[in-house]
Write an enzyme that holds these catalytic residues in place. Structure first.
Site, PDB file in Angstrom:
ATOM      1  N   LYS A   1      72.259 -49.665  47.598  1.00 50.36           N
ATOM      2  CA  LYS A   1      72.489 -48.100  46.194  1.00 50.36           C
ATOM      3  C   LYS A   1      73.440 -47.732  46.080  1.00 50.36           C
ATOM      4  CE  LYS A   1      72.412 -45.263  48.881  1.00 50.36           C
ATOM      5  NZ  LYS A   1      73.350 -43.717  48.580  1.00 50.36           N
TER       6      LYS A   1
ATOM      7  N   ASP B   1      77.130 -51.241  58.024  1.00 50.83           N
ATOM      8  CA  ASP B   1      76.111 -50.309  58.321  1.00 50.83           C
ATOM      9  C   ASP B   1      77.587 -49.104  57.933  1.00 50.83           C
ATOM     10  OD1 ASP B   1      74.509 -48.814  60.123  1.00 50.83           O
ATOM     11  OD2 ASP B   1      75.150 -48.723  62.082  1.00 50.83           O
ATOM     12  N   GLY B   2      76.587 -47.815  58.199  1.00 52.26           N
ATOM     13  CA  GLY B   2      77.529 -46.378  57.905  1.00 52.26           C
ATOM     14  C   GLY B   2      78.441 -46.707  56.492  1.00 52.26           C
TER      15      GLY B   2
ATOM     16  N   GLY C   1      77.312 -45.961  53.470  1.00 51.25           N
ATOM     17  CA  GLY C   1      76.200 -45.164  52.505  1.00 51.25           C
ATOM     18  C   GLY C   1      75.979 -46.309  51.370  1.00 51.25           C
ATOM     19  N   LEU C   2      75.615 -46.791  51.574  1.00 47.67           N
ATOM     20  CA  LEU C   2      74.842 -47.971  50.589  1.00 47.67           C
ATOM     21  C   LEU C   2      72.969 -47.702  50.658  1.00 47.67           C
ATOM     22  CD1 LEU C   2      77.583 -50.311  50.537  1.00 47.67           C
ATOM     23  CD2 LEU C   2      76.763 -49.106  48.789  1.00 47.67           C
ATOM     24  N   GLY C   3      72.860 -47.296  51.664  1.00 56.40           N
ATOM     25  CA  GLY C   3      71.150 -47.131  52.000  1.00 56.40           C
ATOM     26  C   GLY C   3      71.059 -49.043  52.514  1.00 56.40           C
TER      27      GLY C   3
ATOM     28  N   GLY D   1      69.792 -49.514  55.587  1.00 60.48           N
ATOM     29  CA  GLY D   1      68.166 -49.611  56.563  1.00 60.48           C
ATOM     30  C   GLY D   1      67.353 -49.428  55.635  1.00 60.48           C
ATOM     31  N   SER D   2      67.488 -48.215  54.953  1.00 59.27           N
ATOM     32  CA  SER D   2      65.599 -47.846  53.540  1.00 59.27           C
ATOM     33  C   SER D   2      66.359 -49.177  53.026  1.00 59.27           C
ATOM     34  CB  SER D   2      66.697 -46.646  53.187  1.00 59.27           C
ATOM     35  OG  SER D   2      67.059 -45.586  53.840  1.00 59.27           O
ATOM     36  N   SER D   3      66.999 -49.655  52.502  1.00 58.65           N
ATOM     37  CA  SER D   3      66.989 -50.854  51.918  1.00 58.65           C
ATOM     38  C   SER D   3      65.823 -52.030  52.239  1.00 58.65           C
ATOM     39  CB  SER D   3      67.894 -51.691  51.708  1.00 58.65           C
ATOM     40  OG  SER D   3      67.381 -52.594  49.835  1.00 58.65           O
TER      41      SER D   3
ATOM     42  N   ASP E   1      65.615 -41.907  51.729  1.00 63.69           N
ATOM     43  CA  ASP E   1      66.399 -42.891  50.518  1.00 63.69           C
ATOM     44  C   ASP E   1      64.803 -44.266  50.000  1.00 63.69           C
ATOM     45  OD1 ASP E   1      68.038 -41.364  50.335  1.00 63.69           O
ATOM     46  OD2 ASP E   1      69.673 -43.039  51.038  1.00 63.69           O
TER      47      ASP E   1
END
EC number: 2.7.1.148
Length: 295
Positions: free
Chosen positions: A16, A102-103, A105-107, A109-111, A144
């Site tokens: 995202k 990682d790190g 700001g694209l989400g 882990g949440s995805s 997220d």
């Protein structure tokens, strides 16, 4: 209604961007109030392969890109919380090939978490969760995660967990997303923002920003493409190279460019495909991971 669980399935977890992200207040417990507009993108993506495991094996998780114990992974947390909520604890072997940095700001882990929750809820033989209960469970895993359950544009408030579908369309735009080789910790970014707001000499401004009282206009309905990110002021101070990348994207004729999440990824919108292609080529030539989307 559950479906027959396949022996193995490979899924893509997309990412995202935040078309805007405004920190609107800080709660007494330290959590930050946000007003943001999530927009899904198909790439970069993580590749997740889910297979049936041996009886009694529990969850066997392999994610070579992340050097953390499997039980600390958000996927494990999602599997555990879902099994606690429903009583279904399937034996699974999951392999994750990270494509989302990682790190950034694209989400990422949440995805991944949302992919697992949707999989589990689809194949749960009994006690599958209603959309409302699944959303609540997702929010308990990460702010997220609820967005990725549906993966459609959404306006978010609260700590990012109160979602309203958005009708925003970027049809006709070309979007260039860059992922510099810089990892930014979200807790660090929030802490730096807090520090900056506390140290400002404009006390009236500080009172406005560090309040839980909503302002008159938080939906930005009249400025849907208001590209803004509260984190930029602190992140660009610490990582001036990121500011230079943003300026370079703008120099190719972008309508606007902004950082996503707490960084370090940056995206730019172009009305002309040729401008976007030139920008993408220029950033790739500098060794920056670049993704070109025609929306």
């Amino acid at each position: 209604m559950s479906f027959t669980q396949p022996a193995s399935v490979t899924l893509h977890a997309g990412c995202k961007i935040n078309l805007h992200l405004e920190i609107t207040g800080v709660r007494e417990n330290g959590y930050h109030e946000l007003d943001t507009l999530f927009f899904p993108l198909p790439s970069p993506f993580d590749t997740i392969t889910i297979s049936k495991g041996a009886t009694g094996s529990g969850l066997l998780l392999e994610c070579p890109a992340l050097s953390i114990p499997p039980e600390k992974n958000i996927i494990y947390k999602s599997w555990k919380k879902y099994s606690d909520a429903t009583g279904w604890k399937p034996d699974l072997a999951i392999t994750v090939e990270k494509g989302i940095p990682d790190g950034a700001g694209l989400g990422g882990g949440s995805s991944d978490a949302a992919i697992i929750l949707n999989y589990l809820n689809k194949y749960c033989p009994n006690n599958a969760l209603s959309p409302e209960r699944l959303n609540t469970l997702a929010a308990s895993i990460g702010a997220d995660v609820p967005f990725f359950l549906n993966n459609v544009p959404a306006h978010a408030t609260g700590i990012g967990d109160i979602l309203e579908p958005s009708t925003i369309s970027l049809s006709g735009y070309s979007l260039v997303l860059i992922c510099p080789d810089i990892s930014i910790s979200t807790p660090w970014a929030f802490a730096e923002w807090d520090k900056t707001m506390r140290s400002t000499s404009a006390s009236n401004n500080k009172k406005e920003i560090l309040t839980t009282t909503p302002s008159k206009d938080r939906k930005h309905s009249s400025r849907a493409l208001w590209l803004f990110n509260s984190f930029e002021v602190v992140v660009y101070s610490a990582f001036p190279k990121l500011r230079a990348y943003k300026e370079k994207l703008m120099s190719f004729g972008a309508e606007g460019a902004v950082m996503s999440g707490s960084g370090s990824s940056i995206f730019a919108l172009y009305r002309e495909t040729e401008q976007a292609a030139r920008a993408a080529t220029a950033l790739e030539a500098e060794g920056v991971a670049t993704y070109l989307h025609h929306l």
